[in-house]
Design an enzyme around this catalytic site. Structure first.
Site, PDB file in Angstrom:
ATOM      1  N   ARG A  48       0.634  -0.864  -0.478  1.00  0.00           N
ATOM      2  CA  ARG A  48       0.075   0.094   0.097  1.00  0.00           C
ATOM      3  C   ARG A  48       0.985   1.116   0.256  1.00  0.00           C
ATOM      4  NH1 ARG A  48      -2.359  -3.668   1.480  1.00  0.00           N
ATOM      5  NH2 ARG A  48      -0.653  -4.234   2.477  1.00  0.00           N
ATOM      6  N   HIS A 127       4.510   5.733  12.024  1.00  0.00           N
ATOM      7  CA  HIS A 127       4.273   5.601  10.329  1.00  0.00           C
ATOM      8  C   HIS A 127       3.462   7.169  10.270  1.00  0.00           C
ATOM      9  CE1 HIS A 127       3.518   3.840   6.504  1.00  0.00           C
ATOM     10  NE2 HIS A 127       2.941   2.376   6.795  1.00  0.00           N
TER      11      HIS A 127
HETATM   12  N1   CP Z   1      -0.684  -0.464   6.086  1.00  0.00           N
HETATM   13  C1   CP Z   1       0.842  -0.349   5.131  1.00  0.00           C
HETATM   14  O1   CP Z   1       1.801   0.080   5.734  1.00  0.00           O
HETATM   15  O2   CP Z   1       0.690  -1.195   3.938  1.00  0.00           O
HETATM   16  P1   CP Z   1       2.298  -1.801   3.934  1.00  0.00           P
HETATM   17  O3   CP Z   1       2.682  -2.209   4.429  1.00  0.00           O
HETATM   18  O4   CP Z   1       2.248  -2.728   2.377  1.00  0.00           O
HETATM   19  O5   CP Z   1       2.577  -0.318   2.616  1.00  0.00           O
END
Ligand code: CP
Length: 299
Positions: A48, A127
């Site tokens: 994502r 994040h």
């Molecule tokens: N939510 C998220 O960070 O997904 P990914 O690890 O796929 O980037």
């Protein structure tokens, strides 16, 4: 804001303007970043975050240079430091989106970068763009952030999305957080200290059923296999909390289920068709929020 490293870099005024711009861009995308280049530098797996950032940049008319698995396919494999890598990429792009497996690496990168650095996840650290899109989802699906009650469920010890979202929620009024985790995976003291300092009401429990019927949002998270010392330790908690249709039926009528994804087994697929399940919409909103953020950093 030059770089986005931690949720603390954001304030409600900026967040509000990013969300308004995201709403506008949903109705009418514009080529505002034509001629700009984004470097996406990912040392940890992602679906994502990397693709939505790249999609956001392309939708704004910009260009993308990218490396996935940078641990193996960049000169890090030859021993180059992150600082040297960032200094060089400064010559090749206008913004760097960085995911790394070690907490603190995004801050190290920002310290030597003249162009904006966005933390796309640093190990168990933060994040912040996930927290932004989580908040946007609450606003879109619940109507507002102020006054929301939210249960954060699962691996709260290792979850960087939990840390970043808690820090953001601490900036809003009348928010109540229920941290739901087994003792060994409970939320970090740093988060509790922050919430205490900002007078945010929170409760801790390991019993998901005790909060299902009282919250506006269930924010389910994955048990993070890659952060456990051994497979045996991970297996003790795999499947610890599972949301099924029966549990969904006990939620408040307008309550929603969120998840940063990827999921393993913590929300059964039978829940996906429920109107309460907004986790795929949440991933879609990530593109809009990241478009607004890239514009803000680059214009
Ligand atoms: N939510 C998220 O960070 O997904 P990914 O690890 O796929 O980037």
């Amino acid at each position: 804001m030059k770089h986005l490293i931690d949720s603390q870099d954001l304030d409600p005024e900026l967040i509000g303007s990013l969300f308004s711009r995201a709403d506008e861009l949903e109705k009418k995308p514009e080529n505002t970043l034509e001629g700009k280049i984004m470097a996406s530098l990912f040392y940890e797996p992602s679906t994502r975050t990397r693709f939505s950032f790249e999609s956001a940049m392309l939708r704004l008319g910009g260009s993308v240079i990218t490396t996935e698995n940078a641990k193996e396919f960049s000169s890090a494999a030859k021993g180059e430091t992150i600082e040297d890598t960032i200094k060089v990429i400064n010559f090749y792009s206008d913004v760097i989106v960085l995911r790394h497996y070690e907490e603190g690496t995004a801050a190290k990168a920002a310290a030597v970068s003249d162009i904006p650095v966005v933390n796309a996840g640093d190990g168990p650290g933060q994040h912040p763009t996930q927290a932004l899109l989580d908040l946007y989802t609450v606003q879109k699906e619940h109507g507002q952030v102020d006054g929301v009650s939210i249960a954060m469920v699962g691996d709260l010890k290792h979850g960087r999305t939990i840390r970043s979202l808690s820090y953001l929620l601490g900036k809003y009024t009348d928010v109540t957080i229920y941290f739901v985790a087994p003792k060994a995976l409970e939320v970090g003291q740093d988060i509790k200290d922050y919430l205490d300092k900002h007078n945010v009401t929170y409760h801790e429990t390991d019993d998901l059923s005790s909060v299902v019927g009282i919250v506006d949002v269930i924010y389910q998270t994955r048990i993070q296999k890659e952060r456990f010392a051994t497979e045996e330790e991970y297996k003790k908690y795999k499947g610890y909390y599972q949301i099924d249709l029966e549990m969904t039926g006990k939620m408040k009528p307008n309550a929603i289920i969120m998840h940063p994804l990827p999921r393993v087994d913590e929300i059964l697929t039978e829940v996906d068709s429920s109107p309460k399940a907004v986790y795929f919409k949440q991933a879609k909103y990530g593109v809009l929020v990241r478009m607004a953020l890239l514009e803000h950093l680059l214009r």
